[in-house]
Design an enzyme around this catalytic site. Structure first.
Site, mmCIF file in Angstrom:
data_model
loop_
_atom_site.group_PDB
_atom_site.id
_atom_site.type_symbol
_atom_site.label_atom_id
_atom_site.label_comp_id
_atom_site.label_asym_id
_atom_site.label_seq_id
_atom_site.Cartn_x
_atom_site.Cartn_y
_atom_site.Cartn_z
ATOM 1 N N ARG A 1 3.030 6.173 5.877
ATOM 2 C CA ARG A 1 4.141 6.175 6.714
ATOM 3 C C ARG A 1 3.970 4.834 7.543
ATOM 4 O O ARG A 1 2.988 4.628 8.369
ATOM 5 C CB ARG A 1 4.121 7.411 7.533
ATOM 6 N N HIS B 1 8.459 21.979 11.561
ATOM 7 C CA HIS B 1 7.774 21.151 10.519
ATOM 8 C C HIS B 1 7.373 21.715 9.277
ATOM 9 O O HIS B 1 7.180 21.272 8.273
ATOM 10 C CB HIS B 1 6.270 20.781 11.247
ATOM 11 N N GLU C 1 2.746 10.823 25.625
ATOM 12 C CA GLU C 1 1.950 10.003 25.002
ATOM 13 C C GLU C 1 1.830 8.494 25.873
ATOM 14 O O GLU C 1 0.967 7.846 25.229
ATOM 15 C CB GLU C 1 2.376 9.741 23.572
ATOM 16 N N TRP D 1 8.099 3.388 22.403
ATOM 17 C CA TRP D 1 8.120 3.325 20.886
ATOM 18 C C TRP D 1 8.513 1.876 20.558
ATOM 19 O O TRP D 1 8.938 1.753 19.472
ATOM 20 C CB TRP D 1 9.015 4.411 20.387
ATOM 21 N N GLY E 1 19.382 18.817 18.393
ATOM 22 C CA GLY E 1 20.274 17.763 18.289
ATOM 23 C C GLY E 1 20.385 17.360 16.937
ATOM 24 O O GLY E 1 21.662 17.220 16.326
ATOM 25 N N LEU F 1 0.875 -1.158 0.012
ATOM 26 C CA LEU F 1 -0.120 0.011 0.123
ATOM 27 C C LEU F 1 0.752 1.247 0.046
ATOM 28 O O LEU F 1 0.511 2.085 -0.757
ATOM 29 C CB LEU F 1 -1.079 0.066 1.067
ATOM 30 N N CYS G 1 12.188 21.673 17.604
ATOM 31 C CA CYS G 1 12.795 20.101 17.765
ATOM 32 C C CYS G 1 13.772 20.094 16.886
ATOM 33 O O CYS G 1 14.469 20.870 16.291
ATOM 34 C CB CYS G 1 11.448 19.271 17.305
HETATM 35 N N1 GLN Z 1 17.377 14.890 19.486
HETATM 36 C C1 GLN Z 1 16.516 14.461 18.665
HETATM 37 C C2 GLN Z 1 16.449 15.317 17.452
HETATM 38 O O1 GLN Z 1 16.981 16.349 17.263
HETATM 39 C C3 GLN Z 1 15.065 14.684 19.247
HETATM 40 C C4 GLN Z 1 14.030 14.540 18.317
HETATM 41 C C5 GLN Z 1 12.642 14.546 18.932
HETATM 42 O O2 GLN Z 1 12.101 14.922 20.116
HETATM 43 N N2 GLN Z 1 11.660 13.953 18.365
HETATM 44 O O3 GLN Z 1 16.142 14.720 16.371
HETATM 45 ZN ZN ZN Z 2 11.407 17.134 19.656
#
Ligand code: GLN
Ligand code: ZN
Length: 756
Positions: free
Chosen positions: A517, A696, A607, A563, A434, A17, A728
């Protein structure tokens, strides 16, 4: 006794798929080819379920079953309604949005995605407003019913219940509950039309019944099933992901012909249900775990089911606990796991076999399946005793852990003074979360190494070069606390799982995350330990290139746990503590190697919250304890960071505070810093880096935008405790926009310092 299924994975054995969708979206294949793939997948799925008395229909989706429900009910967001292309194109546009220049004039924003209850599956959030009208279009479902009948199975259509559908949607300044009266006639129509197609049973999913409900929602359930009763089909009301608890009486009082319950997570409710089941009702017990990958203990289960079967007779049905959407498809094709591990597991197809064995044993007596039952018992016995699972060293070490392992020596204000002396950072220190862009170059390097086309030396050199240019960029730009960029990581959990004992990785164990995904969760099967350092070599290398501090970068125990597929033979809390010890070892090795700032990401802490509020405290207690064990063994001079990429903290702020990280970086830009209200001075005493722009989107934030955001932040948090950073990690971004954004971020810090 009858068997049925609530849903089968849609993605296909080899993620057909995904491939079909993505090639269609790239314009490489026609819509007909995509539709054919869909039909083929459904046919295959019914084929392997044909031993069941009732087979789910409508569980297949080209993107998401909640979005399908919105389409079936004619609740399509206005922005996607009058756009071009076929119905299917518009459907995809509702999910994925559209950027201007795709041959269409307007940019259309994607549907909002959120997690389906406590799973890692994401659905497209239904949108409601006062003008929302419904208009049934059940063509697709009716076609599939016919398709299934032709395939020679007995179809049981699966639809998302009206109350849960409303429950999951979003409505701004509007009471979405008022929509129920408009929605019910559409469901009545649907049931009648299904009945006209010779459908005997319809499964209506109302998983909201396993959550905390106020009286309004309870009343709506009553209203709904009174309105739907006495139509010409029988209704199986399906609940899953937990026990009914205080909603049990309500569920039993509804005028439906069958009730499905999760008898894995809700095992304890079964006796109560059996004894209180109304005479007319069928009880469907979800006894096979639809959320995990271990073999079922068939013999023990049969012992428990036999008296229930004696009592209920044909009013007992058996099924998996929930849709098998959440487990991989087939173990038979798996090549990444050894035979011993394989012998302990069951993926979706194997779970169907288990169900069939249970049915045969109950209906015809155990002797008819004696050999299979014996094999099952042996596999379980072997797993229980395997030295690969039980590591006495890990157990002994865990027994030594006491509160002091999770405590820093000095309180935060004293530590902060030492950090100031040691690190000498400016006001508003700048940093990133990061990861830096995961370029094609990095990915191809990793792939070549995996395939054995290049050796370890070449791989290491290649990755080091990436780190070097990442460090150079950060120095040039003037960031204060640097990162190595995570070029060596494919995924923030997989990277650690691959380096820890107790984890295994399948080759084909894919599970749908959203749309096309898929993710391949690590399989945590045994006691966890760290045979050798996992990140030290990379961080030490990156640090050697700069006078500025480079952060050690780790994933936290709670995120690794949440996860992964985890073992079912001990509590999640115990498993989490084991991971914590392994991460602690890494933290201390980093510190020993001279790393002065260490970040432990807990992206998935929130989560993991249980569906029921009364279980939050217990979860947060062990989750925070695990983080503290992992993090807080360091010296006071070492600065400990954590990162969480979400923006709801009000209800967990006490737990976050107890983690006692020196610095927390969070997502904040989408809420315009309002989220910081949760962190006001009295609530949160340590340092905070509220994300100043959304990673994003490819948009580059202006200096002004960042300054404004930080000024908002400074209204809530004293500036001495503020950091400046993105929301992020940057791994999904490209270099040009990353460079521009971070230049502006550093510039904004200068403006703010000058004004201070
Ligand atoms: N240290 C990770 C990064 O920068 C953190 C990712 C996340 O919080 N989902 O990709
Ligand atoms: Zn993050």
């Amino acid at each position: 006794m009858k068997t049925h299924n609530l849903g089968f994975p849609r993605i296909g054995d080899n993620r057909e798929l995904k491939h079909a969708l993505e090639s269609y979206w790239r314009g490489e294949t026609s819509q007909n080819e995509l539709l054919e793939t869909g039909a083929h997948l459904r046919k295959n799925n019914w084929e392997c379920q044909k031993e069941l008395d009732y087979v789910p229909v409508g569980d297949f989706s080209f993107y998401d079953h909640v979005l399908d429900t919105s389409w079936m009910l004619g609740n399509i967001p206005a922005r996607a309604q009058k756009t071009g292309g076929s119905t299917l194109d518009r459907y995809f546009r509702t999910a994925r949005g559209q950027s201007a220049g795709d041959g269409e004039d307007n940019q259309i924003s994607a549907g909002e995605m959120t997690k389906w209850f406590d799973t890692n599956y994401h659905y497209i959030v239904p949108e409601f407003d006062p003008s929302t009208e419904f208009c049934l279009d059940d063509g697709s479902l009716l076609d599939q019913v016919q398709e299934a009948q032709k395939a020679g199975v007995n179809p049981k259509p699966v639809v998302l219940g009206p109350v849960t559908y409303l429950f999951l949607g979003k409505a701004e300044n509007f009471d979405k509950k008022t929509l129920l009266k408009k929605l019910l006639p559409e469901y009545v129509g649907l049931l009648n039309r299904l009945a006209a197609r010779d459908v005997e049973w319809v499964q209506i999913d109302e998983p909201l019944l396993v959550t905390d409900l106020d009286n309004d929602w309870k009343h709506m359930l009553k209203q709904t099933y009174q309105a739907l009763a006495n139509e010409s089909v029988k209704i199986m009301l399906a609940t899953y992901f937990g026990p009914l608890d205080d909603n049990l009486d309500l569920a039993l009082s509804l005028p439906v012909q069958a009730l499905h319950v999760d008898a894995v997570r809700g095992k304890d409710q079964v006796p109560d249900l059996v004894s209180r089941l109304p005479e007319h009702m069928v009880l469907s017990l979800g006894v096979i775990d639809g959320r995990n990958i271990w073999k079922t203990d068939l013999n023990t289960l049969l012992d428990q089911l036999t008296p229930i079967h004696d009592q209920l007779g044909d009013r007992l049905w058996l099924a998996p606990s929930c849709s098998m959407l959440h487990v991989p498809v087939d173990l038979e094709i798996e090549t990444g796991l050894d035979t011993e591990l394989l012998s302990w597991m069951a993926f979706a197809r194997q779970k169907l076999v288990e169900l069939d064995l249970l049915a045969k044993a109950l209906n015809q007596g155990r002797t008819i399946v004696a050999a299979a039952l014996e094999e099952n018992a042996k596999a379980l016995e072997n797993r229980k005793k395997s030295p690969r699972i039980h590591n006495p060293g890990v157990q002994a070490r865990l027994a030594q852990v006491d509160d002091s392992w999770g405590e820093r020596n000095l309180p935060y204000p004293e530590r902060a003074k030492r950090h100031k002396e040691k690190l000498n950072l400016p006001l508003y220190p700048t940093t990133t979360i990061g990861s830096f862009p995961q370029t094609k170059e990095i990915r191809s390097l990793r792939l070549k190494f995996k395939r054995g086309q290049i050796g370890l030396n070449d791989y290491t050199t290649g990755i080091r070069d990436q780190m070097k240019s990442t460090i150079e960029f950060q120095e040039e730009t003037g960031l204060d606390v640097l990162v190595h960029g995570e070029a060596e990581r494919n995924d923030m959990v997989e990277y650690f799982g691959e380096r820890l004992d107790g984890f295994a990785f399948s080759r084909y164990g894919w599970v749908q995350s959203y749309g096309s995904r898929c993710v391949k969760p690590p399989i945590l099967f045994g006691d966890v330990s760290r045979p050798q350092p996992m990140t030290v070599m990379w961080i030490v290398y990156a640090q050697s290139l700069s006078e500025k501090p480079v952060k050690g970068m780790l994933t936290g125990p709670v995120t690794i746990l949440n996860w992964s597929f985890v073992r079912d033979d001990q509590s999640r809390a115990d498993t989490c503590r084991q991971i914590a010890l392994a991460i602690r070892d890494e933290v201390l090795d980093l510190e020993k190697a001279g790393v002065s700032i260490i970040q432990i990401d807990e992206a998935a802490l929130r989560e993991g919250l249980p569906l029921r509020k009364n279980q939050w405290e217990e979860y947060l207690n062990w989750a925070v304890e695990a983080f503290r064990i992992a993090a807080n063994g360091v010296k006071d001079e070492t600065q400990l960071h954590t990162h969480m990429c979400y923006s709801e903290f009000n209800d967990i702020i006490d737990a976050i505070t107890r983690m006692d990280a020196d610095v927390i970086t969070i997502e904040a830009s989408r809420s315009n810093m309002e989220i910081l209200n949760a962190f006001d001075e009295t609530a949160y005493p340590n340092e905070i880096g509220p994300g100043v722009y959304d990673i994003h989107s490819p948009n580059v934030p202006s200096v002004d935008f960042i300054v404004t955001n930080m000024k908002e932040a400074a209204k809530r948090i004293p500036r001495e405790r503020l950091w400046i950073n993105p929301d992020c990690g940057l791994k999904t971004r490209s270099w040009p926009e990353t460079k521009e954004s971070l230049k502006n971020l550093v510039e904004a810090a200068k403006v703010l310092r000058a004004a201070a």
